[in-house]
Design a protein around this motif. Structure first.
Motif, PDB file in Angstrom:
ATOM      1  N   ALA A 137      10.889   2.137 -10.287  1.00 33.91           N
ATOM      2  CA  ALA A 137      11.726   2.974  -9.424  1.00 33.91           C
ATOM      3  C   ALA A 137      11.174   3.083  -8.010  1.00 33.91           C
ATOM      4  CB  ALA A 137      11.867   4.367 -10.037  1.00 33.91           C
ATOM      5  N   VAL A 138       9.843   3.145  -7.875  1.00 34.03           N
ATOM      6  CA  VAL A 138       9.253   3.311  -6.540  1.00 34.03           C
ATOM      7  C   VAL A 138       8.866   1.981  -5.915  1.00 34.03           C
ATOM      8  CG1 VAL A 138       8.380   5.592  -7.146  1.00 34.03           C
ATOM      9  CG2 VAL A 138       6.867   3.607  -7.366  1.00 34.03           C
ATOM     10  N   GLY A 139       8.894   0.879  -6.675  1.00 37.04           N
ATOM     11  CA  GLY A 139       8.422  -0.420  -6.227  1.00 37.04           C
ATOM     12  C   GLY A 139       9.215  -1.013  -5.085  1.00 37.04           C
ATOM     13  N   PRO A 140       8.784  -2.172  -4.597  1.00 40.61           N
ATOM     14  CA  PRO A 140       7.816  -3.095  -5.196  1.00 40.61           C
ATOM     15  C   PRO A 140       6.351  -2.824  -4.832  1.00 40.61           C
ATOM     16  CG  PRO A 140       8.776  -4.110  -3.264  1.00 40.61           C
ATOM     17  CD  PRO A 140       9.436  -2.778  -3.405  1.00 40.61           C
ATOM     18  N   GLU A 141       6.072  -1.686  -4.153  1.00 43.56           N
ATOM     19  CA  GLU A 141       4.686  -1.342  -3.845  1.00 43.56           C
ATOM     20  C   GLU A 141       4.423   0.102  -4.236  1.00 43.56           C
ATOM     21  OE1 GLU A 141       3.502  -2.108   0.155  1.00 43.56           O
ATOM     22  OE2 GLU A 141       4.212  -4.194   0.161  1.00 43.56           O
ATOM     23  N   CYS A 142       3.167   0.398  -4.556  1.00 45.56           N
ATOM     24  CA  CYS A 142       2.766   1.786  -4.794  1.00 45.56           C
ATOM     25  C   CYS A 142       1.259   1.908  -4.641  1.00 45.56           C
ATOM     26  CB  CYS A 142       3.210   2.279  -6.179  1.00 45.56           C
ATOM     27  SG  CYS A 142       2.214   1.649  -7.568  1.00 45.56           S
ATOM     28  N   ASP A 143       0.793   3.146  -4.511  1.00 42.84           N
ATOM     29  CA  ASP A 143      -0.636   3.433  -4.621  1.00 42.84           C
ATOM     30  C   ASP A 143      -0.865   3.707  -6.103  1.00 42.84           C
ATOM     31  OD1 ASP A 143      -3.171   4.525  -4.793  1.00 42.84           O
ATOM     32  OD2 ASP A 143      -2.994   5.672  -2.939  1.00 42.84           O
ATOM     33  N   PHE A 144      -1.399   2.706  -6.794  1.00 44.12           N
ATOM     34  CA  PHE A 144      -1.485   2.778  -8.245  1.00 44.12           C
ATOM     35  C   PHE A 144      -2.293   3.987  -8.717  1.00 44.12           C
ATOM     36  CE2 PHE A 144      -3.468   1.628 -12.327  1.00 44.12           C
ATOM     37  CZ  PHE A 144      -2.328   1.358 -13.074  1.00 44.12           C
ATOM     38  N   VAL A 145      -3.317   4.368  -7.974  1.00 46.80           N
ATOM     39  CA  VAL A 145      -4.135   5.505  -8.391  1.00 46.80           C
ATOM     40  C   VAL A 145      -3.339   6.797  -8.287  1.00 46.80           C
ATOM     41  CG1 VAL A 145      -6.206   6.876  -7.956  1.00 46.80           C
ATOM     42  CG2 VAL A 145      -6.291   4.387  -7.725  1.00 46.80           C
ATOM     43  N   GLN A 146      -2.839   7.081  -7.095  1.00 46.18           N
ATOM     44  CA  GLN A 146      -2.219   8.381  -6.853  1.00 46.18           C
ATOM     45  C   GLN A 146      -0.848   8.537  -7.501  1.00 46.18           C
ATOM     46  OE1 GLN A 146      -3.809  10.957  -5.573  1.00 46.18           O
ATOM     47  NE2 GLN A 146      -5.610   9.656  -5.364  1.00 46.18           N
ATOM     48  N   GLN A 147      -0.125   7.436  -7.669  1.00 49.08           N
ATOM     49  CA  GLN A 147       1.229   7.532  -8.222  1.00 49.08           C
ATOM     50  C   GLN A 147       1.312   7.248  -9.717  1.00 49.08           C
ATOM     51  OE1 GLN A 147       2.738   5.063  -4.628  1.00 49.08           O
ATOM     52  NE2 GLN A 147       4.547   6.220  -5.249  1.00 49.08           N
ATOM     53  N   GLY A 399     -15.887   9.769 -11.240  1.00 47.42           N
ATOM     54  CA  GLY A 399     -14.976   9.233 -10.237  1.00 47.42           C
ATOM     55  C   GLY A 399     -14.739   7.757 -10.409  1.00 47.42           C
ATOM     56  N   GLY A 400     -14.010   7.221  -9.453  1.00 45.78           N
ATOM     57  CA  GLY A 400     -13.635   5.817  -9.449  1.00 45.78           C
ATOM     58  C   GLY A 400     -12.776   5.577  -8.224  1.00 45.78           C
ATOM     59  N   LEU A 401     -11.787   4.729  -8.372  1.00 41.75           N
ATOM     60  CA  LEU A 401     -10.884   4.453  -7.260  1.00 41.75           C
ATOM     61  C   LEU A 401     -10.095   5.703  -6.884  1.00 41.75           C
ATOM     62  CD1 LEU A 401      -9.627   1.017  -8.525  1.00 41.75           C
ATOM     63  CD2 LEU A 401     -10.686   1.373  -6.279  1.00 41.75           C
ATOM     64  N   LYS A 402      -9.877   5.896  -5.583  1.00 45.18           N
ATOM     65  CA  LYS A 402      -8.987   6.973  -5.143  1.00 45.18           C
ATOM     66  C   LYS A 402      -7.698   6.414  -4.542  1.00 45.18           C
ATOM     67  CE  LYS A 402     -11.153   7.733  -0.599  1.00 45.18           C
ATOM     68  NZ  LYS A 402     -11.711   8.777   0.306  1.00 45.18           N
ATOM     69  N   HIS A 403      -7.730   5.137  -4.131  1.00 44.26           N
ATOM     70  CA  HIS A 403      -6.519   4.473  -3.661  1.00 44.26           C
ATOM     71  C   HIS A 403      -6.552   3.016  -4.105  1.00 44.26           C
ATOM     72  CE1 HIS A 403      -5.295   7.875  -1.253  1.00 44.26           C
ATOM     73  NE2 HIS A 403      -6.459   7.887  -0.632  1.00 44.26           N
ATOM     74  N   LEU A 404      -5.432   2.541  -4.631  1.00 45.07           N
ATOM     75  CA  LEU A 404      -5.297   1.138  -5.022  1.00 45.07           C
ATOM     76  C   LEU A 404      -3.873   0.687  -4.686  1.00 45.07           C
ATOM     77  CD1 LEU A 404      -6.421  -1.424  -6.319  1.00 45.07           C
ATOM     78  CD2 LEU A 404      -5.742  -0.525  -8.557  1.00 45.07           C
ATOM     79  N   PRO A 405      -3.650   0.247  -3.445  1.00 44.27           N
ATOM     80  CA  PRO A 405      -2.307  -0.205  -3.052  1.00 44.27           C
ATOM     81  C   PRO A 405      -2.000  -1.571  -3.661  1.00 44.27           C
ATOM     82  CG  PRO A 405      -3.834  -0.395  -1.200  1.00 44.27           C
ATOM     83  CD  PRO A 405      -4.610   0.211  -2.330  1.00 44.27           C
ATOM     84  N   ILE A 406      -0.911  -1.653  -4.406  1.00 44.57           N
ATOM     85  CA  ILE A 406      -0.541  -2.918  -5.046  1.00 44.57           C
ATOM     86  C   ILE A 406       0.928  -3.250  -4.761  1.00 44.57           C
ATOM     87  CG2 ILE A 406      -2.246  -2.716  -6.891  1.00 44.57           C
ATOM     88  CD1 ILE A 406       0.033  -1.825  -8.776  1.00 44.57           C
ATOM     89  N   ARG A 407       1.218  -4.550  -4.822  1.00 50.01           N
ATOM     90  CA  ARG A 407       2.585  -5.069  -4.727  1.00 50.01           C
ATOM     91  C   ARG A 407       2.852  -5.802  -6.032  1.00 50.01           C
ATOM     92  NH1 ARG A 407       1.556  -7.939  -0.795  1.00 50.01           N
ATOM     93  NH2 ARG A 407       1.981  -6.341   0.781  1.00 50.01           N
ATOM     94  N   TYR A 408       4.020  -5.590  -6.619  1.00 49.20           N
ATOM     95  CA  TYR A 408       4.230  -6.077  -7.973  1.00 49.20           C
ATOM     96  C   TYR A 408       5.706  -6.343  -8.254  1.00 49.20           C
ATOM     97  CZ  TYR A 408       5.265  -1.125  -8.265  1.00 49.20           C
ATOM     98  OH  TYR A 408       5.773   0.135  -8.003  1.00 49.20           O
ATOM     99  N   GLU A 409       5.924  -7.076  -9.326  1.00 48.46           N
ATOM    100  CA  GLU A 409       7.274  -7.282  -9.867  1.00 48.46           C
ATOM    101  C   GLU A 409       7.226  -6.990 -11.359  1.00 48.46           C
ATOM    102  OE1 GLU A 409      10.834 -10.637 -10.251  1.00 48.46           O
ATOM    103  OE2 GLU A 409       8.928 -11.152  -9.277  1.00 48.46           O
ATOM    104  N   LEU A 410       8.120  -6.106 -11.797  1.00 49.54           N
ATOM    105  CA  LEU A 410       8.169  -5.705 -13.201  1.00 49.54           C
ATOM    106  C   LEU A 410       9.548  -5.941 -13.777  1.00 49.54           C
ATOM    107  CD1 LEU A 410       6.266  -2.302 -12.936  1.00 49.54           C
ATOM    108  CD2 LEU A 410       5.534  -4.208 -14.369  1.00 49.54           C
TER     109      LEU A 410
END
Length: 411
Positions: A137-147, A399-410
């Motif tokens: 719904a939010v794609g094709p990009e998102c901040d995988f960590v925060q979203q 802790g770990g990643l706080k931001h992981l911007p990705i582009r994807y196709e699902l």
């Protein structure tokens, strides 16, 4: 034998920003394992400690829980933080020792046994589908960590507790501020007093939840905690709230870090991603490797109750040790090619959940959640790539990643 004094790289273990540069951190820890695996570390504003960096030594200390206790210094914080921790009096599973630790652990144990996990699997699968659908719904990009990664385990643990969904956002903010109080982006205010507000707000919330569940018990973990007794006596207010804190915070942020760290590892190792997509039967092993690779809990502290010798070094009564799980999970003596991400690694004797009597109570739930999420995501994932620079949280604890911007196709 004289005590080896290590200012660097051992001092990195007390530097939250060191954990934002994993290459530098791992290089320093590898140097310690090779040259000074039990090292005395002195850093300004911190009480000194021994850095324990080898897998076998960490396990030895974890087994000797009568000699090395959680109290009075369960995690690495500044001298001021040590004083505040003692003053607040929080008594979670990570702060306590037997017999209180054993009694507290028994309260929630049934909620995390295999039978309970079978009952929770449908909820985990349902939420995994919900968040993968949301990625579409939010794609094709998102901040995988925060979203995604920050919310999926939050919804899972809050459902277990019985907290209403309208309160989930507040809970996410509180936990990120608690574990992110060394990170400029997540910390609340400039002073420790300002940063304590998050803890006080959570105390207030859970105090009200306790009163509600005692007046009107329901079929959830919050009711189990609120109405628990030890030796026939109800839990004190501080022990009740402490229990909620450890379930809500540790049960959320650690799994979030494992999922986001696992996602980045698959992105950085496309052959392993393809291998897992082509052979879903590897998922249980892949989950363990993601957890080893990310190691969400960076360290715990223990304090010696008597003199003890390890690897030829004498640790005196009253001195503290830092158990570096990050280092132990890259130990060359335990893992073949420890810096290789291998979704088929077997055996995988990682210590990301600790060891011994303090082994993570929620380990089975964390494994279930990571498995359910990637089992839902990967069959639907047609393509994925980085859409920006990943960012790690500054922390010395969880802790770990706080931001992981990705582009994807699902699909």
């Amino acid at each position: 034998m004289s005590n080896p004094v290590v200012e660097s790289p051992g001092a990195m273990l007390a530097d939250p920003k060191a954990y934002t540069d994993e290459a530098r951190l791992h290089a320093g820890l590898a140097q310690l394992r090779a040259t000074a695996p039990v090292s005395w570390v002195e850093v300004d504003n911190y009480a000194p400690f021994w850095a324990i960096t080898k897998h076998a030594d960490i396990m030895e200390i974890e087994r000797a829980n009568d000699i090395f206790t959680n109290a009075p210094r369960p995690v690495l914080v500044t001298r001021e933080g040590d004083e505040q921790q003692a003053a607040v009096g929080v008594r979670t599973l990570i702060h306590t020792d037997d017999p209180l630790h054993r009694d507290l652990r028994a309260i929630g144990a049934n909620w995390f046994r295999p039978k309970a996990m079978r009952a929770l699997k449908d909820r985990a699968d349902e939420l995994a589908k919900r968040f993968v659908d949301q990625m579409i719904a939010v794609g094709p990009e998102c901040d995988f960590v925060q979203q995604v990664a920050a919310n999926y385990p939050l919804y899972m643990i809050m459902s277990l507790l019985g907290v209403p969904e309208q309160d989930f956002t507040s809970m996410l903010t509180w936990t990120q501020e608690l574990f992110g109080n060394d990170d400029d982006e997540f910390q609340r205010g400039e002073t420790k007093e300002e940063q304590m507000v998050s803890l006080l707000e959570m105390f207030q919330y859970f105090t009200e939840l306790t009163a509600s569940r005692r007046a009107d018990p329901t079929d959830d973990l919050a009711s189990t905690i609120a109405n628990a007794t030890i030796n026939g006596e109800p839990l004190s207010d501080i022990d009740t709230v402490s229990y909620y804190l450890i379930v809500a915070a540790a049960g959320h942020d650690t799994t979030s870090a494992a999922i986001s760290g696992g996602m980045l590892a698959l992105l950085e190792h496309p052959a392993e991603l393809a291998r897992l997509q082509n052979d879903p039967g590897l998922m249980p092993l892949a989950v363990e490797e993601m957890i080893r690779w990310s190691t969400p809990v960076k360290e715990f502290m223990r304090t010696a109750q008597q003199d003890y010798e390890i690897r030829g070094v004498r640790i005196a009564k009253g001195e503290s040790v830092l158990l570096s799980y990050v280092s132990g999970n890259r130990d060359e003596d335990v893992f073949d090619e420890p810096f290789t991400f291998d979704i088929g690694r077997d055996p995988n004797k990682h210590i990301a959940f600790g060891y011994g009597v303090h082994f993570c109570l929620g380990a089975a739930l964390a494994r279930l959640e990571v498995n359910s999420f990637f089992s839902e995501l990967l069959p639907r994932l047609k393509s994925v790539e980085l859409a920006g620079t990943p960012q790690q949280m500054a922390t010395t604890f969880v802790g770990g990643l706080k931001h992981l911007p990705i582009r994807y196709e699902l699909s």
